[in-house]
Motif scaffolding. Structure first.
Motif, PDB file in Angstrom:
ATOM      1  N   THR A 183       0.814  -1.217   0.000  1.00  0.00           N
ATOM      2  CA  THR A 183       0.000   0.000   0.000  1.00  0.00           C
ATOM      3  C   THR A 183       0.848   1.268   0.000  1.00  0.00           C
ATOM      4  O   THR A 183       0.305   2.358  -0.052  1.00  0.00           O
ATOM      5  N   GLU A 184       2.184   1.100   0.043  1.00  0.00           N
ATOM      6  CA  GLU A 184       3.052   2.277   0.000  1.00  0.00           C
ATOM      7  C   GLU A 184       3.471   2.572  -1.431  1.00  0.00           C
ATOM      8  O   GLU A 184       3.179   1.813  -2.359  1.00  0.00           O
ATOM      9  N   ALA A 185       4.172   3.704  -1.625  1.00  0.00           N
ATOM     10  CA  ALA A 185       4.647   4.077  -2.955  1.00  0.00           C
ATOM     11  C   ALA A 185       5.597   3.008  -3.490  1.00  0.00           C
ATOM     12  O   ALA A 185       6.504   2.559  -2.791  1.00  0.00           O
ATOM     13  N   MET A 186       5.388   2.616  -4.739  1.00  0.00           N
ATOM     14  CA  MET A 186       6.195   1.563  -5.334  1.00  0.00           C
ATOM     15  C   MET A 186       7.227   2.097  -6.315  1.00  0.00           C
ATOM     16  O   MET A 186       8.351   1.613  -6.385  1.00  0.00           O
ATOM     17  N   MET A 187       6.825   3.081  -7.121  1.00  0.00           N
ATOM     18  CA  MET A 187       7.733   3.648  -8.112  1.00  0.00           C
ATOM     19  C   MET A 187       7.660   5.169  -8.044  1.00  0.00           C
ATOM     20  O   MET A 187       6.625   5.749  -7.720  1.00  0.00           O
ATOM     21  N   ALA A 188       8.773   5.803  -8.334  1.00  0.00           N
ATOM     22  CA  ALA A 188       8.896   7.243  -8.134  1.00  0.00           C
ATOM     23  C   ALA A 188       8.166   8.035  -9.209  1.00  0.00           C
ATOM     24  O   ALA A 188       7.978   7.572 -10.336  1.00  0.00           O
ATOM     25  N   GLY A 189       7.780   9.257  -8.819  1.00  0.00           N
ATOM     26  CA  GLY A 189       7.362  10.230  -9.813  1.00  0.00           C
ATOM     27  C   GLY A 189       8.575  10.660 -10.604  1.00  0.00           C
ATOM     28  O   GLY A 189       9.704  10.640 -10.102  1.00  0.00           O
ATOM     29  N   CYS A 190       8.351  11.039 -11.833  1.00  0.00           N
ATOM     30  CA  CYS A 190       9.470  11.329 -12.737  1.00  0.00           C
ATOM     31  C   CYS A 190       9.241  12.658 -13.442  1.00  0.00           C
ATOM     32  O   CYS A 190       8.131  12.935 -13.919  1.00  0.00           O
ATOM     33  N   ALA A 191      10.274  13.478 -13.505  1.00  0.00           N
ATOM     34  CA  ALA A 191      10.238  14.720 -14.271  1.00  0.00           C
ATOM     35  C   ALA A 191      11.488  14.817 -15.130  1.00  0.00           C
ATOM     36  O   ALA A 191      12.543  14.273 -14.789  1.00  0.00           O
ATOM     37  N   ARG A 192      11.358  15.475 -16.239  1.00  0.00           N
ATOM     38  CA  ARG A 192      12.476  15.740 -17.152  1.00  0.00           C
ATOM     39  C   ARG A 192      12.743  17.233 -17.148  1.00  0.00           C
ATOM     40  O   ARG A 192      11.814  18.041 -17.148  1.00  0.00           O
ATOM     41  N   PHE A 193      14.026  17.614 -17.111  1.00  0.00           N
ATOM     42  CA  PHE A 193      14.336  19.047 -17.199  1.00  0.00           C
ATOM     43  C   PHE A 193      15.419  19.300 -18.234  1.00  0.00           C
ATOM     44  O   PHE A 193      16.247  18.429 -18.537  1.00  0.00           O
ATOM     45  N   ALA A 194      15.383  20.494 -18.796  1.00  0.00           N
ATOM     46  CA  ALA A 194      16.392  20.926 -19.769  1.00  0.00           C
ATOM     47  C   ALA A 194      16.776  22.363 -19.440  1.00  0.00           C
ATOM     48  O   ALA A 194      15.902  23.208 -19.220  1.00  0.00           O
ATOM     49  N   GLY A 262      18.378  16.490 -17.751  1.00  0.00           N
ATOM     50  CA  GLY A 262      18.412  15.487 -16.693  1.00  0.00           C
ATOM     51  C   GLY A 262      17.026  15.097 -16.234  1.00  0.00           C
ATOM     52  O   GLY A 262      16.017  15.429 -16.862  1.00  0.00           O
ATOM     53  N   THR A 263      16.985  14.395 -15.123  1.00  0.00           N
ATOM     54  CA  THR A 263      15.715  13.908 -14.588  1.00  0.00           C
ATOM     55  C   THR A 263      15.692  14.044 -13.073  1.00  0.00           C
ATOM     56  O   THR A 263      16.732  13.966 -12.415  1.00  0.00           O
ATOM     57  N   GLU A 299       9.343  19.286 -17.270  1.00  0.00           N
ATOM     58  CA  GLU A 299       8.200  18.517 -17.735  1.00  0.00           C
ATOM     59  C   GLU A 299       7.921  17.371 -16.772  1.00  0.00           C
ATOM     60  O   GLU A 299       8.776  16.515 -16.541  1.00  0.00           O
ATOM     61  N   ASP A 300       6.730  17.354 -16.198  1.00  0.00           N
ATOM     62  CA  ASP A 300       6.327  16.246 -15.340  1.00  0.00           C
ATOM     63  C   ASP A 300       5.931  15.065 -16.216  1.00  0.00           C
ATOM     64  O   ASP A 300       4.998  15.155 -17.020  1.00  0.00           O
ATOM     65  N   VAL A 301       6.653  13.961 -16.091  1.00  0.00           N
ATOM     66  CA  VAL A 301       6.437  12.788 -16.936  1.00  0.00           C
ATOM     67  C   VAL A 301       5.460  11.815 -16.296  1.00  0.00           C
ATOM     68  O   VAL A 301       4.540  11.321 -16.949  1.00  0.00           O
ATOM     69  N   SER A 302       5.632  11.522 -15.017  1.00  0.00           N
ATOM     70  CA  SER A 302       4.725  10.596 -14.345  1.00  0.00           C
ATOM     71  C   SER A 302       4.664  10.905 -12.862  1.00  0.00           C
ATOM     72  O   SER A 302       5.584  11.497 -12.289  1.00  0.00           O
ATOM     73  N   ASN A 303       3.551  10.512 -12.254  1.00  0.00           N
ATOM     74  CA  ASN A 303       3.357  10.673 -10.817  1.00  0.00           C
ATOM     75  C   ASN A 303       3.944   9.482 -10.067  1.00  0.00           C
ATOM     76  O   ASN A 303       4.175   8.420 -10.659  1.00  0.00           O
ATOM     77  N   PRO A 304       4.175   9.619  -8.774  1.00  0.00           N
ATOM     78  CA  PRO A 304       4.533   8.431  -7.983  1.00  0.00           C
ATOM     79  C   PRO A 304       3.443   7.375  -8.112  1.00  0.00           C
ATOM     80  O   PRO A 304       2.254   7.699  -8.178  1.00  0.00           O
TER      81      PRO A 304
END
Length: 393
Positions: A183-194, A262-263, A299-304
């Motif tokens: 029930t806890e977070a399994m995979m991280a939120g991800c963002a891309r930056f330039a 980077g990310t 750019e926000d790619v995905s949520n946690p």
């Protein structure tokens, strides 16, 4: 068959259908990876496999990806099972017995395993459709690797009416036969930056007549590595990594333009905002100190990825019937299944795919997902589908 594969690669025929069929499917998919939104041959192969097993394929307005539906004989809830289908631009160096035939491309994240497992589950669910109470949609989703596939699927209306969804990701940190659900977070939120630097180029012998970006960029890159260590709570997990650097093309010219990319990875909205705002502030401050302009694109790619608390706990309670339940080791990799989880109740599982000492991780050219993980993945899909239909009904 290579030394790392047993005669049947650990696949149990009693619970996953025709062993040779699944292994043949996995080998074909592994040998023919395609990139995000260009999975045309993959989609054609998946579609034909479904049709050959009498499973109805749905017409969804997307160029790639496959969508099918198994309708039980009795009315009931509407759920979905999802697998991702795209590969990566990685040249394969793994020990798997069947290497990629698409030179320079590879299923370095194991999506061939995911597709094979969902097909295997679909074949089993189709056989038991007379006893199913409800509808099971099968989503073979494109473009997970670029973080845009789930949104495309949702915009196309492919999950309309779906009350809950389940998905997997193979995880080489666990052994075949092991599953992690919680029930806890399994995979991280991800963002891309330039970051792009705009300066005054000049002759390399006269640096004082320009405002070259190279020193500023070096300072920025070093400074960003303090954002997590000196701003984020030490009790929170977060990462900010620089992965691309660009600047200059002539040995005796100070360039006018430079930049890096980077990310960022995080497990909370608080940390996402912190990383974004501190990055922008540092870049602006350092740029001003060097007398140059600097732009930051975030750019926000995905949520946690956090599964539905009640459904995840329920599914986890039944894992012992077919696999070994393990504690979650949160992953800093991103997963756009989180887009579904933010829209409807969702269950996600890590399926052990290697676990050997010194194994290579996801996205490595030497990544090896073992065939032995297939039965656990198939059983998860089938068991979870039945549980969700029963619970929601």
């Amino acid at each position: 068959m290579s030394s790392q594969e047993s005669e049947h690669s650990g696949v149990n025929a009693d619970s996953t259908g025709d062993v040779s069929e699944l292994l043949t499917i996995r080998r074909y998919l592994h040998q023919h990876p395609e990139l995000a939104f260009k999975e045309y041959e993959t989609s054609a192969f998946l579609r034909q496999e479904l049709v050959d097993h009498g499973i109805a394929v749905r017409d969804i307005n997307l160029d790639s990806g496959v969508f099918a539906r198994i309708t039980g004989e009795r009315q009931g809830p509407h759920i979905a099972l999802r697998a991702d289908i795209d590969g990566l631009p990685v040249f394969e160096e793994s020990e798997y017995s069947c290497h990629s035939l698409n030179r320079g491309y590879m299923h370095a994240c194991g999506h061939d395993i995911h597709m094979t497992a969902l097909l295997g589950a679909a074949f089993e669910l189709q056989k038991m459709k007379e006893s199913l109470r409800g509808t099971v949609d099968l989503i073979f989703q494109p473009a997970e690797e670029v973080g845009k596939g789930a949104q495309a699927v949702m915009k196309a209306g492919a999950i309309e009416g779906v009350q809950a969804i389940a998905g997997i990701h193979n995880n080489p940190d666990y052994l075949p036969g092991q599953i992690a659900i919680g029930t806890e977070a399994m995979m991280a939120g991800c963002a891309r930056f330039a970051v792009r630097l705009h300066a005054e180029g000049t002759h390399a012998g006269y640096p004082h007549k320009g405002t070259g970006p190279m020193e500023a960029m070096a300072t920025m890159m070093l400074s960003t590595q303090t954002i997590v260590s000196r701003n984020a709570s030490p009790f929170h997990s977060a990462v900010l990594s620089i992965t691309e650097v660009h600047g200059g093309s002539v040995w005796n010219v100070v360039p006018a333009e430079a930049g890096f990319m980077g990310t960022a990875r995080f497990f909370s909205e608080e940390d996402r905002v912190l990383l974004r705002d501190r990055l922008r502030a540092q870049i602006a401050g350092i740029g001003a100190g060097y007398g140059i302009e600097a732009d930051v694109e975030w750019e926000d790619v995905s949520n946690p990825l956090i599964g539905d608390q009640h459904l995840s706990a329920m599914v986890a309670d039944h894992v012992g019937e077919y696999a070994s339940l393990q504690r979650i080791q949160p992953s800093m990799a991103g997963e756009d299944f989180s887009d579904y989880a933010h829209a409807i109740p969702a269950v996600f599982a890590f399926i052990g795919s290697n676990g050997r000492p010194g194994h290579h991780n996801l996205h490595s050219p030497k990544f090896l997902g073992l065939d032995e993980c297939l039965p656990t993945a198939v059983r998860f899909y089938v068991s979870t589908a039945k549980l969700l239909l029963q619970h929601l009904g």
